[in-house]
Motif scaffolding. Structure first.
Motif, short mmCIF file in Angstrom:
data_model
loop_
_atom_site.label_atom_id
_atom_site.label_comp_id
_atom_site.label_asym_id
_atom_site.label_seq_id
_atom_site.Cartn_x
_atom_site.Cartn_y
_atom_site.Cartn_z
N LYS A 94 0.84 -1.21 0.00
CA LYS A 94 0.00 0.00 0.00
C LYS A 94 0.87 1.26 0.00
CE LYS A 94 -4.06 -2.07 2.06
NZ LYS A 94 -4.86 -2.26 3.25
N LYS A 95 1.94 1.22 0.77
CA LYS A 95 2.85 2.36 0.82
C LYS A 95 3.52 2.60 -0.53
CE LYS A 95 6.39 4.11 3.94
NZ LYS A 95 7.24 3.78 5.09
N ILE A 96 3.95 1.53 -1.19
CA ILE A 96 4.60 1.64 -2.50
C ILE A 96 3.60 2.16 -3.53
CG2 ILE A 96 5.63 0.30 -4.39
CD1 ILE A 96 6.84 -1.51 -2.18
N GLU A 97 2.38 1.64 -3.51
CA GLU A 97 1.37 2.12 -4.46
C GLU A 97 1.05 3.60 -4.24
OE1 GLU A 97 -1.73 -0.73 -3.79
OE2 GLU A 97 -0.93 -2.12 -5.29
N LYS A 98 1.05 4.01 -2.99
CA LYS A 98 0.81 5.43 -2.68
C LYS A 98 1.96 6.28 -3.22
CE LYS A 98 0.06 8.59 1.17
NZ LYS A 98 0.08 8.75 2.63
N GLU A 99 3.20 5.80 -3.06
CA GLU A 99 4.36 6.52 -3.58
C GLU A 99 4.30 6.64 -5.11
OE1 GLU A 99 7.78 4.42 -2.17
OE2 GLU A 99 7.43 5.00 -0.08
N ILE A 100 3.90 5.56 -5.77
CA ILE A 100 3.80 5.57 -7.24
C ILE A 100 2.73 6.57 -7.67
CG2 ILE A 100 3.07 4.18 -9.23
CD1 ILE A 100 4.42 1.77 -7.83
N LYS A 101 1.60 6.57 -6.99
CA LYS A 101 0.53 7.51 -7.33
C LYS A 101 0.98 8.94 -7.11
CE LYS A 101 -4.37 8.49 -6.47
NZ LYS A 101 -4.27 9.68 -7.23
N GLU A 102 1.71 9.21 -6.02
CA GLU A 102 2.21 10.56 -5.77
C GLU A 102 3.19 10.99 -6.86
OE1 GLU A 102 3.83 10.43 -1.82
OE2 GLU A 102 1.86 10.53 -0.88
N LYS A 103 4.05 10.08 -7.31
CA LYS A 103 4.99 10.39 -8.39
C LYS A 103 4.26 10.71 -9.68
CE LYS A 103 8.91 7.71 -6.71
NZ LYS A 103 9.76 6.51 -6.92
N GLU A 104 3.21 9.93 -9.99
CA GLU A 104 2.42 10.18 -11.19
C GLU A 104 1.71 11.52 -11.11
OE1 GLU A 104 -0.14 6.80 -11.42
OE2 GLU A 104 1.41 5.51 -12.27
N LYS A 108 2.29 14.77 -13.53
CA LYS A 108 1.18 15.38 -14.27
C LYS A 108 1.11 16.88 -14.00
CE LYS A 108 -1.85 11.39 -14.56
NZ LYS A 108 -3.12 10.80 -14.10
N SER A 109 1.44 17.27 -12.78
CA SER A 109 1.32 18.68 -12.40
C SER A 109 2.45 19.54 -12.97
CB SER A 109 1.28 18.82 -10.88
OG SER A 109 2.53 18.48 -10.33
N ARG A 110 3.49 18.94 -13.44
CA ARG A 110 4.63 19.70 -13.98
C ARG A 110 4.42 20.10 -15.38
NH1 ARG A 110 10.32 18.40 -12.87
NH2 ARG A 110 10.43 20.43 -11.97
#
Length: 110
Positions: A94-104, A108-110
Motif C-alpha cells: 500500500k505504501k509503495i502504491e501510494k508513492e507511485i501515485k504521488e509520483k504520477e 502530471k502537475s509539472r
C-alpha cells in the motif's frame, strides 16, 4: 478475504474458514501473501521487507516446492491456520502504491 476481520462463530467467518482450508496453500505451510503474483510492486516490497521475514518467506516457498514435487502435504498440525495467517506484505505494498501515485500526480502537475 480478511481472515481475522469476521467474528468467530459468524457465518462470514465460517465461509472464510471453509474457503481457506479448501485451498491448497495451507496444507503446504504457506501464507496468503506468499501466493502473490510477481510484479514490480511485489519485487520492491520484498526489498523493503525485514531480512528475517524475507528468509522465512523463502523457506516456506522452498518447502512448498519440495512438498509439491514429492506430491505430499504437511501433517495437519503443521498447516497454516486462518487465525494465524497474516498479510505481512499489505502495508508495504500500500505504501509503495501510494508513492507511485504521488509520483504520477507530481509528473502530471509539472
Amino acid at each position: 478475504m480478511a481472515g481475522a476481520a469476521a467474528k468467530k462463530g459468524s457465518l462470514m467467518y465460517k465461509i472464510q474458514r471453509f474457503c481457506y482450508y479448501k485451498s491448497y496453500f495451507p496444507s503446504l505451510g504457506l501464507w496468503r501473501d506468499d501466493m502473490r503474483r510477481e510484479s514490480a510492486v511485489l519485487r520492491e516490497a520484498l526489498t523493503r521487507l525485514p531480512r528475517a521475514d524475507l528468509e522465512a518467506r523463502n523457506f516456506r516457498i522452498a518447502r512448498a516446492v519440495v512438498l509439491n514435487n514429492a506430491k505430499m502435504t504437511l501433517p495437519r498440525d503443521q498447516w497454516t491456520e486462518l487465525d494465524d495467517d497474516r498479510l505481512y506484505l499489505d502495508p508495504i505494498i500500500k505504501k509503495i502504491e501510494k508513492e507511485i501515485k504521488e509520483k504520477e500526480d507530481y509528473a502530471k502537475s509539472r
